[in-house]
Write a protein that holds these residues in place. Structure first.
Motif, PDB file in Angstrom:
ATOM      1  N   ASN A  36       0.998  -1.422   0.213  1.00 42.18           N
ATOM      2  CA  ASN A  36       0.164  -0.044  -0.170  1.00 42.18           C
ATOM      3  C   ASN A  36       0.744   1.595   0.374  1.00 42.18           C
ATOM      4  OD1 ASN A  36      -2.529  -1.512   0.382  1.00 42.18           O
ATOM      5  ND2 ASN A  36      -2.667  -1.461   2.136  1.00 42.18           N
ATOM      6  N   PHE A 139     -15.150  -1.219  -8.167  1.00 42.08           N
ATOM      7  CA  PHE A 139     -15.517  -0.741  -7.066  1.00 42.08           C
ATOM      8  C   PHE A 139     -16.295  -2.005  -5.796  1.00 42.08           C
ATOM      9  CE2 PHE A 139     -18.919  -0.713  -3.940  1.00 42.08           C
ATOM     10  CZ  PHE A 139     -18.207   0.506  -2.600  1.00 42.08           C
ATOM     11  N   LYS A 142     -12.178  -4.048  -4.629  1.00 41.20           N
ATOM     12  CA  LYS A 142     -11.568  -2.851  -3.821  1.00 41.20           C
ATOM     13  C   LYS A 142     -12.501  -3.109  -2.412  1.00 41.20           C
ATOM     14  CE  LYS A 142     -10.061   1.271  -6.134  1.00 41.20           C
ATOM     15  NZ  LYS A 142     -10.489   2.403  -6.255  1.00 41.20           N
ATOM     16  N   ARG A 145     -11.534  -6.492  -0.768  1.00 36.11           N
ATOM     17  CA  ARG A 145      -9.781  -6.424  -0.525  1.00 36.11           C
ATOM     18  C   ARG A 145      -9.972  -6.215   1.310  1.00 36.11           C
ATOM     19  NH1 ARG A 145      -9.412  -5.672  -6.243  1.00 36.11           N
ATOM     20  NH2 ARG A 145      -8.800  -3.518  -5.680  1.00 36.11           N
ATOM     21  N   ILE A 146     -10.231  -4.890   0.870  1.00 33.91           N
ATOM     22  CA  ILE A 146     -10.132  -3.828   2.040  1.00 33.91           C
ATOM     23  C   ILE A 146     -11.169  -4.650   3.078  1.00 33.91           C
ATOM     24  CG2 ILE A 146     -12.431  -2.596   2.202  1.00 33.91           C
ATOM     25  CD1 ILE A 146     -10.774  -0.408   2.500  1.00 33.91           C
ATOM     26  N   ARG A 170      -8.998   5.123   4.857  1.00 31.04           N
ATOM     27  CA  ARG A 170      -8.467   4.694   3.386  1.00 31.04           C
ATOM     28  C   ARG A 170      -9.752   3.578   2.466  1.00 31.04           C
ATOM     29  NH1 ARG A 170      -6.646   0.068   2.115  1.00 31.04           N
ATOM     30  NH2 ARG A 170      -5.520  -0.383   4.081  1.00 31.04           N
ATOM     31  N   ILE A 174     -12.908   5.588   0.711  1.00 32.09           N
ATOM     32  CA  ILE A 174     -13.691   4.412  -0.645  1.00 32.09           C
ATOM     33  C   ILE A 174     -15.320   4.471  -0.583  1.00 32.09           C
ATOM     34  CG2 ILE A 174     -14.399   2.391  -1.112  1.00 32.09           C
ATOM     35  CD1 ILE A 174     -11.173   1.401  -0.074  1.00 32.09           C
TER      36      ILE A 174
END
Length: 254
Positions: A36, A139, A142, A145-146, A170, A174
């Motif tokens: 990151n 999106f 993401k 992953r988060i 983060r 998002i």
């Protein structure tokens, strides 16, 4: 950026040298990806570094900050740090003083209430926008992953709890970015710094508070991934209420 990716892929033996079209030599592994820190912009890196510095040093309200000292601290130019601080000053977090110095401002309960109301308005709007995003949009990847990052941090919370502030920032960025509204995205940069600076968690319940925040984040994420808009809004409201209560409690400790 594309050149850096191709160079990295050749270095680790993922693609063949000077091949066109590109030929993959093997499947990717977790260690192949950039960290990151490697893919953040200068602005994002400065925000993270500044946030972690505040979190570690906890300077009290009224502290004087000098541009030249901060620029050396974070390895950036005086102009970069000045522009960054100007951005923060829009939200009353700091105040400009003569001779290129800045004053950290204190907060009141009324300030916390106003901040909470604006944050709730922006992020509720973001949740609504999310459910108009096409299924094939980046999106959703993401979000997955988060979500995994939250789960992994929860497993290693005893040794990695200090990393939560960056993950929290983060996550909310998002959400806000889903609206495509540049003002909301800029607001999130400042709101993250303000909240994490003023949490001032005690050693007694620091980890417990982070665990609660991770759980609330996961409730929001899971509702979004389940395409449950009502559930996502309710989970967001619970999370923002918790953050507001913590913020107010920190003010009363000052």
């Amino acid at each position: 950026m594309a050149r850096s990716i191709l160079h990295r892929a050749r270095e680790i033996g993922l693609i063949a040298e000077d091949s066109f079209p590109v030929v993959f030599l093997r499947k990717t592994t977790k260690s192949d990806y950039f960290s990151n820190a490697d893919i953040r912009s200068l602005e994002e890196q400065l925000e993270t570094d500044f946030m972690m510095w505040l979190r570690t040093t906890q300077p009290p309200p009224g502290s004087r900050l000098r541009e030249a000292v901060l620029a050396r601290q974070f390895g950036v130019s005086n102009t970069t740090i000045r522009e960054f601080l100007i951005g923060l000053s829009r939200f009353g977090f700091i105040r400009k003083e003569p001779q290129r110095s800045w004053i950290l401002e204190g907060f009141t309960e009324q300030y916390a209430l106003e901040l909470h109301e604006v944050r709730q308005m922006f992020e509720t709007r973001a949740i609504s926008a999310i459910f108009t995003i096409p299924k094939e949009a980046p999106f959703w990847g993401k979000m997955l992953r988060i979500r995994q990052e939250h789960i992994q941090l929860r497993k290693e919370i005893d040794t990695r709890f200090i990393e939560f502030s960056e993950l929290d920032s983060r996550f909310h960025r998002i959400l806000n970015a889903a609206t495509g509204n540049r003002f909301m995205d800029g607001f999130q940069d400042s709101i993250s710094l303000i909240f994490h600076f003023h949490y001032r968690w005690s050693n007694k319940n620091q980890v417990e508070r982070i665990i609660l925040a991770i759980r609330e984040h996961l409730e929001i994420i899971d509702a979004i991934l389940d395409r449950d808009q009502v559930g996502a809004v309710k989970a967001l409201e619970r999370h923002l209420a918790t953050a507001h209560q913590t913020f107010v409690a920190s003010i009363h400790r000052d």
